[in-house]
Design a protein around this motif. Structure first.
Motif, PDB file in Angstrom:
ATOM      1  N   ALA A 140      28.404  74.295 -27.559  1.00 41.04           N
ATOM      2  CA  ALA A 140      28.877  75.250 -28.565  1.00 41.04           C
ATOM      3  C   ALA A 140      30.164  74.797 -29.235  1.00 41.04           C
ATOM      4  N   SER A 141      30.387  73.476 -29.274  1.00 42.01           N
ATOM      5  CA  SER A 141      31.568  72.949 -29.968  1.00 42.01           C
ATOM      6  C   SER A 141      31.550  73.325 -31.444  1.00 42.01           C
ATOM      7  N   THR A 142      30.373  73.257 -32.073  1.00 39.90           N
ATOM      8  CA  THR A 142      30.269  73.563 -33.502  1.00 39.90           C
ATOM      9  C   THR A 142      30.702  74.993 -33.777  1.00 39.90           C
ATOM     10  N   HIS A 143      30.308  75.915 -32.910  1.00 44.68           N
ATOM     11  CA  HIS A 143      30.705  77.313 -33.092  1.00 44.68           C
ATOM     12  C   HIS A 143      32.216  77.467 -32.983  1.00 44.68           C
ATOM     13  N   LEU A 144      32.817  76.845 -31.986  1.00 43.41           N
ATOM     14  CA  LEU A 144      34.259  76.950 -31.794  1.00 43.41           C
ATOM     15  C   LEU A 144      35.004  76.325 -32.974  1.00 43.41           C
ATOM     16  N   GLN A 145      34.521  75.183 -33.449  1.00 44.02           N
ATOM     17  CA  GLN A 145      35.146  74.514 -34.588  1.00 44.02           C
ATOM     18  C   GLN A 145      35.045  75.363 -35.854  1.00 44.02           C
ATOM     19  N   ALA A 146      33.877  75.945 -36.081  1.00 40.44           N
ATOM     20  CA  ALA A 146      33.701  76.793 -37.261  1.00 40.44           C
ATOM     21  C   ALA A 146      34.599  78.025 -37.189  1.00 40.44           C
ATOM     22  N   LEU A 147      34.781  78.537 -35.993  1.00 42.10           N
ATOM     23  CA  LEU A 147      35.638  79.700 -35.792  1.00 42.10           C
ATOM     24  C   LEU A 147      37.090  79.347 -36.117  1.00 42.10           C
ATOM     25  N   MET A 148      37.564  78.215 -35.614  1.00 41.39           N
ATOM     26  CA  MET A 148      38.944  77.804 -35.888  1.00 41.39           C
ATOM     27  C   MET A 148      39.117  77.416 -37.350  1.00 41.39           C
ATOM     28  N   ASN A 149      38.133  76.734 -37.898  1.00 39.54           N
ATOM     29  CA  ASN A 149      38.210  76.298 -39.292  1.00 39.54           C
ATOM     30  C   ASN A 149      38.286  77.495 -40.238  1.00 39.54           C
ATOM     31  N   GLY A 150      37.468  78.511 -39.962  1.00 40.79           N
ATOM     32  CA  GLY A 150      37.442  79.677 -40.829  1.00 40.79           C
ATOM     33  C   GLY A 150      38.664  80.566 -40.716  1.00 40.79           C
ATOM     34  N   ASN A 151      39.409  80.414 -39.630  1.00 43.97           N
ATOM     35  CA  ASN A 151      40.601  81.241 -39.414  1.00 43.97           C
ATOM     36  C   ASN A 151      41.861  80.387 -39.311  1.00 43.97           C
ATOM     37  N   CYS A 152      41.833  79.204 -39.922  1.00 43.15           N
ATOM     38  CA  CYS A 152      42.950  78.263 -39.741  1.00 43.15           C
ATOM     39  C   CYS A 152      44.260  78.786 -40.328  1.00 43.15           C
ATOM     40  N   GLU A 153      44.200  79.557 -41.389  1.00 39.82           N
ATOM     41  CA  GLU A 153      45.440  80.071 -41.969  1.00 39.82           C
ATOM     42  C   GLU A 153      46.102  81.084 -41.034  1.00 39.82           C
ATOM     43  N   ALA A 154      45.292  81.951 -40.445  1.00 39.08           N
ATOM     44  CA  ALA A 154      45.838  82.929 -39.497  1.00 39.08           C
ATOM     45  C   ALA A 154      46.391  82.228 -38.261  1.00 39.08           C
ATOM     46  N   MET A 155      45.730  81.160 -37.829  1.00 40.24           N
ATOM     47  CA  MET A 155      46.225  80.398 -36.691  1.00 40.24           C
ATOM     48  C   MET A 155      47.542  79.715 -37.045  1.00 40.24           C
ATOM     49  N   ALA A 156      47.622  79.153 -38.240  1.00 46.06           N
ATOM     50  CA  ALA A 156      48.858  78.481 -38.663  1.00 46.06           C
ATOM     51  C   ALA A 156      50.033  79.463 -38.689  1.00 46.06           C
ATOM     52  N   ALA A 157      49.742  80.722 -39.037  1.00 45.02           N
ATOM     53  CA  ALA A 157      50.804  81.732 -39.042  1.00 45.02           C
ATOM     54  C   ALA A 157      51.342  81.978 -37.638  1.00 45.02           C
ATOM     55  N   ARG A 158      50.548  81.631 -36.627  1.00 42.40           N
ATOM     56  CA  ARG A 158      50.981  81.722 -35.234  1.00 42.40           C
ATOM     57  C   ARG A 158      51.555  80.389 -34.737  1.00 42.40           C
ATOM     58  N   GLY A 159      51.642  79.407 -35.633  1.00 37.98           N
ATOM     59  CA  GLY A 159      52.222  78.121 -35.259  1.00 37.98           C
ATOM     60  C   GLY A 159      51.218  77.129 -34.711  1.00 37.98           C
ATOM     61  N   ILE A 160      49.928  77.379 -34.929  1.00 31.94           N
ATOM     62  CA  ILE A 160      48.883  76.506 -34.392  1.00 31.94           C
ATOM     63  C   ILE A 160      48.094  75.909 -35.542  1.00 31.94           C
ATOM     64  N   TRP A 161      48.137  74.592 -35.637  1.00 30.81           N
ATOM     65  CA  TRP A 161      47.536  73.887 -36.764  1.00 30.81           C
ATOM     66  C   TRP A 161      46.135  73.387 -36.422  1.00 30.81           C
ATOM     67  N   TYR A 162      45.166  73.877 -37.189  1.00 35.90           N
ATOM     68  CA  TYR A 162      43.807  73.332 -37.136  1.00 35.90           C
ATOM     69  C   TYR A 162      43.490  72.823 -38.533  1.00 35.90           C
ATOM     70  N   GLU A 163      43.437  71.512 -38.663  1.00 35.12           N
ATOM     71  CA  GLU A 163      43.225  70.902 -39.976  1.00 35.12           C
ATOM     72  C   GLU A 163      41.899  71.370 -40.565  1.00 35.12           C
ATOM     73  N   HIS A 164      41.977  72.025 -41.722  1.00 37.84           N
ATOM     74  CA  HIS A 164      40.773  72.557 -42.353  1.00 37.84           C
ATOM     75  C   HIS A 164      39.889  71.428 -42.860  1.00 37.84           C
ATOM     76  N   HIS A 165      38.582  71.590 -42.655  1.00 40.46           N
ATOM     77  CA  HIS A 165      37.626  70.577 -43.102  1.00 40.46           C
ATOM     78  C   HIS A 165      36.348  71.271 -43.524  1.00 40.46           C
ATOM     79  N   ARG A 166      35.690  70.753 -44.537  1.00 43.18           N
ATOM     80  CA  ARG A 166      34.487  71.420 -45.032  1.00 43.18           C
ATOM     81  C   ARG A 166      33.366  71.406 -44.010  1.00 43.18           C
ATOM     82  N   PHE A 167      33.401  70.462 -43.045  1.00 37.68           N
ATOM     83  CA  PHE A 167      32.392  70.432 -41.991  1.00 37.68           C
ATOM     84  C   PHE A 167      32.912  71.005 -40.674  1.00 37.68           C
ATOM     85  N   ALA A 168      34.091  71.585 -40.685  1.00 38.36           N
ATOM     86  CA  ALA A 168      34.719  72.266 -39.546  1.00 38.36           C
ATOM     87  C   ALA A 168      35.218  71.305 -38.464  1.00 38.36           C
ATOM     88  N   ALA A 169      34.369  70.404 -37.969  1.00 42.28           N
ATOM     89  CA  ALA A 169      34.780  69.471 -36.921  1.00 42.28           C
ATOM     90  C   ALA A 169      35.650  68.358 -37.507  1.00 42.28           C
TER      91      ALA A 169
END
Length: 296
Positions: free
Chosen positions: A13-42
């Protein structure tokens, strides 16, 4: 800065977790956690260069995280399942991370029951190549790992894949230099596999944007796997005349290939089930209060 390396594994379920972080990356960044946004999520476009010694894209991601003022950065790609088998890649990540300002690294891997993993990998490979179940079975039973060079070609393609089945000794060896390794159980999937990592990072509540259906990457049905395997073999045959010569043999072999998977998967599960349980006991016991994985 803290670096979180989520190295998969495949079909957990890596794809699901990646899509979840990718889709919420701005909210995560506001908490100080960087997930580099990518059109394919991973982050395959960062991980794949690392697999062949190129840390440039990874260094750029670290710089982006620092520029955004984030204290944590996440690198996520199931292609990093190669890390326990290619020590140089882990060392490259460590040296590049240190140069980019990361003083702490956590390594996170999700594993699943080996028999189910075997069956799921066999089906998944039909997207990319022809996977012969008997060959897979032979390699996995002899070595505890399946190595697949050049699973697909072209610009940005994955240079190789490793699939781990004998979890405990390989993960033990990977962690031996003092690496902080956290192992997640695919079966611990309520509300979704890998949720403990999200809670550990303190972003469980901000992951409100749910993945599209593609973000679940469900296991293919046998009918769809057969269709894709046939397409891969048609591509290999090349011209129409050659395909006409082998088409009947291909159909017979493919039918036998698919029919044999359950038996091979059962044997793989019997061989490596104890290793799966030992790896979880060693690296997957979570302290509910502190969110830490404890060694047994």
């Amino acid at each position: 800065m803290r670096l979180i390396v989520h190295m998969g594994f495949h079909k957990t379920a890596s794809t699901h977790l990646q899509a979840l972080m990718n889709g919420n990356c701005e909210a995560m960044a506001a908490r100080g956690i960087w997930y580099e946004h990518h059109r394919f999520a991973a982050h395959h476009d960062i991980a794949n260069p690392l697999l062949v010694g190129d840390a440039g894209p990874f260094a750029a991601m670290l710089a982006n995280a620092a520029a955004a003022g984030c204290h944590t950065v996440i690198l996520s790609s199931e292609n990093l399942e190669a890390l326990p088998f290619n020590p140089g890649v882990a060392e490259l990540i460590e040296t590049t991370a240190a140069a980019g300002g990361a003083d702490t690294i956590e390594w996170h891997a999700a594993i699943r029951e080996p028999g189910a993993y075997f069956a799921s990998i066999h089906s998944q490979l039909s997207w990319h190549t022809y996977a012969d179940a008997l060959h897979m079975f032979s390699e996995v039973m002899k070595k505890g790992v399946l190595f697949l060079p050049e699973p697909h070609h072209g610009e940005g393609a994955t240079p190789y894949w490793f699939f781990c089945f004998d979890y405990q000794p390989f993960l033990e060896s990977f962690a031996a230099p003092g690496r902080r390794l956290f192992v997640h159980d695919y079966a611990d999937r309520d509300p979704y596999p890998g949720w403990r990592l999200m809670r550990r990072l303190g972003v469980f509540d901000v992951l409100v944007e749910q993945p599209e259906e593609w973000g679940f990457n469900h296991r293919l049905t046998q009918e769809r796997a057969a269709k894709f395997f046939r397409e891969r073999l048609r591509e290999a045959a090349g011209d129409r005349a050659t395909w006409h010569m082998v088409r009947k043999a291909v159909s017979e072999h493919l039918a036998a290939n698919l029919a044999a998977v359950p038996a091979y998967a059962e044997a793989v599960g019997a061989r490596y089930g104890a290793s799966y349980r030992a790896a979880l006991e060693r690296f997957g016991r979570w302290d509910e209060d502190q969110g830490e994985a404890r060694a047994a």
